[in-house]
Design a protein around this motif. Structure first.
Motif, mmCIF file in Angstrom:
data_model
loop_
_atom_site.group_PDB
_atom_site.id
_atom_site.type_symbol
_atom_site.label_atom_id
_atom_site.label_comp_id
_atom_site.label_asym_id
_atom_site.label_seq_id
_atom_site.Cartn_x
_atom_site.Cartn_y
_atom_site.Cartn_z
ATOM 1 N N THR A 121 0.845 -1.189 0.000
ATOM 2 C CA THR A 121 0.000 0.000 0.000
ATOM 3 C C THR A 121 0.884 1.244 0.000
ATOM 4 N N GLU A 122 0.272 2.393 0.133
ATOM 5 C CA GLU A 122 0.997 3.652 0.147
ATOM 6 C C GLU A 122 0.343 4.602 1.134
ATOM 7 N N LEU A 123 1.155 5.256 1.951
ATOM 8 C CA LEU A 123 0.651 6.218 2.931
ATOM 9 C C LEU A 123 1.398 7.535 2.763
ATOM 10 N N GLY A 124 0.680 8.599 2.449
ATOM 11 C CA GLY A 124 1.311 9.902 2.293
ATOM 12 C C GLY A 124 2.418 9.913 1.262
ATOM 13 N N GLY A 125 2.247 9.137 0.211
ATOM 14 C CA GLY A 125 3.253 9.084 -0.839
ATOM 15 C C GLY A 125 4.417 8.161 -0.550
#
Length: 304
Positions: free
Chosen positions: A201-205
């Motif tokens: 996944t991705e969080l804040g880029g």
């Protein structure tokens, strides 16, 4: 732990934590609270004399732990609570291992006793089930006892501190539910928790690959200005909204209802019994714990 094991274990334990079951505890919690307040001297440490013993007595009675054993597990519990910190020393790792072994040995003996002489308590109920392995049963007992009091001690202590600092103690007697929710938002007993990514996944880029541990900062989320207007202000009249003091999703705190009930009863009863309460130390010391934010002591003058 994740499903399916998490689902199975939580379903078994949650039977004792339904709102209906917990409401049956209310008179007993009120009685313990009244007894502890009556025993407090005018100058007292509210942590050792009130905030700590109340939830310990409640969760111990729920589990079936005899009163004479309460002091035996205090040190074990504090050590295990400190082990939640992301930065552990070699010494603390060693202490944690010893505390976990001693705690499990204690509950192993208690479970054996409850199998022979069952009572009306949670350990007896769990001991009679054939659905738990010994390891699961012992780990569940330790978790329930530690989680069942460490965080609530902090809720009560943080609550009294912030109410007294802001001159709002009387509000605890008038609207205890709103007061407790604001304490949970403004000064949550649990400051952060960890989660493992179940998929890429991705969080804040920032990419977060599957299996990566992530620290979620509950204390920061509860001060998010996009969710709470003027989040740095302690306001017992605000709509608490969706604070994250108890987490979110399938791992939402099993004991949230019990913690709220204990907090409301404790703070409202103290406000009614000692409306002139003053802090004897305006900056009381905190325990050395990054995850669980709570006071080491809280000296007060009750002014009764």
């Amino acid at each position: 732990m994740d499903p399916p094991d998490h689902t199975r274990l939580r379903a078994l334990v949650s039977r004792a934590f339904t709102p209906r079951m917990l409401e049956r505890l209310r008179p007993r919690i009120e009685a313990i609270t009244a007894e502890l307040i009556a025993e407090l001297p005018d100058e007292a440490d509210l942590v050792s004399g009130f905030a700590y013993p109340l939830p310990v007595m409640v969760i111990s009675e729920m589990l079936g732990v005899p009163p004479e054993d309460h002091e035996r597990f205090r040190g074990w519990s504090e050590t295990l609570a400190r082990s939640l910190d992301p930065m552990l020393t070699a010494e603390l790792i060693s202490e944690t291992g010893r505390a976990r072994r001693e705690f499990r040995d204690y509950f192993r003996s208690l479970v054996e006793h409850r199998r022979e002489r069952p009572g009306d308590d949670l350990v007896s109920a769990l001991a009679q089930l054939g659905e738990l392995s010994e390891s699961e049963l012992l780990a569940t007992c330790v978790l329930l006892l530690v989680a069942g009091h460490e965080t609530t001690v902090n809720l009560i202590g943080n609550g009294v501190l912030n109410l007294a600092r802001h001159g709002l103690l009387a509000q605890a007697a008038r609207r205890p539910r709103q007061v407790v929710e604001e304490v949970l938002r403004y000064d949550p007993p649990v400051q952060l928790t960890s989660r493992n990514a179940l998929e890429d996944t991705e969080l804040g880029g920032v990419p977060v690959p599957k299996g990566t541990p992530v620290l979620a900062l509950i204390g920061a989320a509860n001060r998010d200005p996009a969710v709470f207007p003027d989040p740095g202000r302690f306001d017992v009249g605000r709509d608490p909204g969706r604070h994250l003091a108890f987490g979110l999703g399938i791992h939402f705190c099993l004991g949230a209802t019990l913690a709220r009930m204990e907090g409301e009863i404790a703070l409202s009863a103290l406000a009614a019994a000692a409306p002139k309460l003053e802090l004897a130390d305006p900056a009381p010391p905190y325990k050395a714990n990054m995850v669980l934010r709570g006071l080491a002591t809280l000296p007060v003058r009750l002014g009764r």
